[in-house]
Design a protein around this motif. Structure first.
Motif, PDB file in Angstrom:
ATOM      1  N   ALA A   1      22.086  54.278   3.550  1.00 34.20           N
ATOM      2  CA  ALA A   1      21.505  54.889   2.357  1.00 34.20           C
ATOM      3  C   ALA A   1      22.589  55.262   1.349  1.00 34.20           C
ATOM      4  O   ALA A   1      23.724  55.569   1.718  1.00 34.20           O
ATOM      5  CB  ALA A   1      20.707  56.129   2.749  1.00 34.20           C
ATOM      6  N   ASP A   2      22.208  55.249   0.088  1.00 34.14           N
ATOM      7  CA  ASP A   2      23.101  55.634  -1.008  1.00 34.14           C
ATOM      8  C   ASP A   2      22.607  56.969  -1.557  1.00 34.14           C
ATOM      9  O   ASP A   2      21.530  57.041  -2.147  1.00 34.14           O
ATOM     10  CB  ASP A   2      23.072  54.561  -2.101  1.00 34.14           C
ATOM     11  N   MET A   3      23.391  58.016  -1.392  1.00 35.56           N
ATOM     12  CA  MET A   3      22.971  59.348  -1.824  1.00 35.56           C
ATOM     13  C   MET A   3      23.482  59.715  -3.219  1.00 35.56           C
ATOM     14  O   MET A   3      23.191  60.806  -3.713  1.00 35.56           O
ATOM     15  CB  MET A   3      23.451  60.387  -0.810  1.00 35.56           C
TER      16      MET A   3
ATOM     17  N   ALA B   1      34.271  63.789  -4.005  1.00 40.69           N
ATOM     18  CA  ALA B   1      33.220  63.834  -2.993  1.00 40.69           C
ATOM     19  C   ALA B   1      32.771  65.270  -2.739  1.00 40.69           C
ATOM     20  O   ALA B   1      31.574  65.548  -2.602  1.00 40.69           O
ATOM     21  CB  ALA B   1      33.706  63.193  -1.699  1.00 40.69           C
ATOM     22  N   GLY B   2      33.737  66.194  -2.678  1.00 42.97           N
ATOM     23  CA  GLY B   2      33.395  67.588  -2.470  1.00 42.97           C
ATOM     24  C   GLY B   2      32.491  68.130  -3.565  1.00 42.97           C
ATOM     25  O   GLY B   2      31.532  68.859  -3.299  1.00 42.97           O
ATOM     26  N   LYS B   3      32.791  67.767  -4.804  1.00 41.27           N
ATOM     27  CA  LYS B   3      31.962  68.220  -5.930  1.00 41.27           C
ATOM     28  C   LYS B   3      30.560  67.609  -5.862  1.00 41.27           C
ATOM     29  O   LYS B   3      29.555  68.291  -6.102  1.00 41.27           O
ATOM     30  CB  LYS B   3      32.628  67.850  -7.249  1.00 41.27           C
ATOM     31  N   ALA B   4      30.486  66.312  -5.523  1.00 36.30           N
ATOM     32  CA  ALA B   4      29.192  65.641  -5.452  1.00 36.30           C
ATOM     33  C   ALA B   4      28.318  66.227  -4.349  1.00 36.30           C
ATOM     34  O   ALA B   4      27.122  66.462  -4.527  1.00 36.30           O
ATOM     35  CB  ALA B   4      29.400  64.147  -5.239  1.00 36.30           C
TER      36      ALA B   4
ATOM     37  N   LEU C   1      24.679  68.510  -4.415  1.00 38.28           N
ATOM     38  CA  LEU C   1      23.473  68.184  -3.658  1.00 38.28           C
ATOM     39  C   LEU C   1      23.076  69.300  -2.708  1.00 38.28           C
ATOM     40  O   LEU C   1      21.887  69.585  -2.529  1.00 38.28           O
ATOM     41  CB  LEU C   1      23.676  66.871  -2.893  1.00 38.28           C
ATOM     42  N   TYR C   2      24.051  69.950  -2.085  1.00 41.38           N
ATOM     43  CA  TYR C   2      23.730  71.095  -1.228  1.00 41.38           C
ATOM     44  C   TYR C   2      23.076  72.212  -2.044  1.00 41.38           C
ATOM     45  O   TYR C   2      22.239  72.962  -1.531  1.00 41.38           O
ATOM     46  CB  TYR C   2      24.993  71.626  -0.558  1.00 41.38           C
TER      47      TYR C   2
ATOM     48  N   ARG D   1      16.702  66.058  -0.666  1.00 43.25           N
ATOM     49  CA  ARG D   1      15.570  65.570   0.126  1.00 43.25           C
ATOM     50  C   ARG D   1      14.876  64.386  -0.559  1.00 43.25           C
ATOM     51  O   ARG D   1      14.448  63.430   0.103  1.00 43.25           O
ATOM     52  CB  ARG D   1      14.580  66.709   0.360  1.00 43.25           C
ATOM     53  N   GLU D   2      14.754  64.459  -1.879  1.00 39.86           N
ATOM     54  CA  GLU D   2      14.142  63.348  -2.602  1.00 39.86           C
ATOM     55  C   GLU D   2      14.915  62.054  -2.367  1.00 39.86           C
ATOM     56  O   GLU D   2      14.327  60.989  -2.142  1.00 39.86           O
ATOM     57  CB  GLU D   2      14.091  63.655  -4.101  1.00 39.86           C
TER      58      GLU D   2
END
Length: 265
Positions: free
Chosen positions: A85-87, A100-103, A107-108, A115-116
């Motif tokens: 999957a691509d988040m 990556a940490g910022k992305a 999302l968190y 979830r979407e």
């Protein structure tokens, strides 16, 4: 050595080589999440003629990189059809750990969006399996994830997803906030490094309390001495995030046994 024996040996060698080194094909697949395009990847051994379970795989915070897709292909082998999957979105992979940490932090902080995106990946993968006739069984679906991906598949379970199983490898077990959760309908296996500095004891306790309250079918395995990212061969931060071949081997064996039971044998 006569010709018949020489020919038999040659045939056996060729057959063994073809079996032992059969290539896992990689098939990119673009799908929508809202107005944004995401790019996932199917990986499976196309020499196997039987249908196999479908595994939705959510990689670590770097996303669907070549290294993470390689690991997904190794997991697929001849046993599963894997969909990575691509988040983040097509062409939006983080450039480095800082990005990556910022992305992941964003999302968190927006669990409905998290979830979407994972639910959209699951639906898109199933739709493409049916449309393209891929060798996956839509009735046998599970989700596994690594680090950020582990947290993501646990969020999928919290949405009430009707899939066979969820497996988290060294993922966050609980996230901030208390969003409305649907009843958990899937089996859960959380594989956790007992010395993981990013998943403190309070988070482990919160996860266990949550699972008990939900009356879920769950297991938590704590590997003594293991830290974060114990399945990632590129993790080389002693005391923080470090590959552990022994623990990784045990964890993947547990995953396969857990999935075999979930898929009915």
């Amino acid at each position: 050595m006569n010709r018949w024996i020489a020919g038999l040996i040659s045939w056996m060698t060729a057959t063994y080589s073809a079996t032992a080194f059969a290539a896992v094909v990689e098939r990119p697949f673009d799908y929508p999440v809202g107005a944004q395009t995401h790019r996932g990847y199917f990986l499976y051994d196309d020499t196997v003629r039987t249908t196999r379970p479908l595994l939705i795989v959510v990689p670590n915070w770097l996303g669907a990189t070549a290294a993470n897709r390689k690991q997904a292909g190794e997991i697929a082998g001849s046993d599963y059809v894997v969909f990575v999957a691509d988040m983040y979105g097509k062409d939006r992979l983080p450039a480095d750990a800082g990005a990556a940490g910022k992305a992941v932090g964003a999302l968190y902080a927006d669990r409905p969006l998290l979830r979407e995106r994972i639910r959209a990946a699951q639906a898109a993968a199933l739709g493409e399996v049916r449309r393209a006739g891929l060798p996956a069984d839509p009735g046998r679906v599970a989700a596994i994830g690594f680090c950020f991906g582990g947290a993501t598949v646990l969020e999928l379970a919290r949405t009430g997803a009707d899939i066979a199983a969820v497996v988290s490898f060294h993922g966050n077990l609980s996230l901030p906030g208390t969003p409305d959760n649907a009843p958990i309908r899937t089996r859960i296996l959380a594989l956790h490094g007992d010395a993981d500095p990013y998943v403190p004891a309070e988070q482990v306790d919160a996860f266990q309390a949550e699972m008990r309250e939900a009356k879920a079918d769950w297991q938590l395995v704590r590997f003594g001495g293991a830290v974060h990212s114990f399945t990632d061969p590129d993790a080389r931060q002693p005391g923080q995030a470090m590959y552990d071949a022994k623990v990784a081997r045990r964890a993947f064996a547990m995953m396969r046994d857990f999935l075999a039971e979930a898929f009915g044998g």
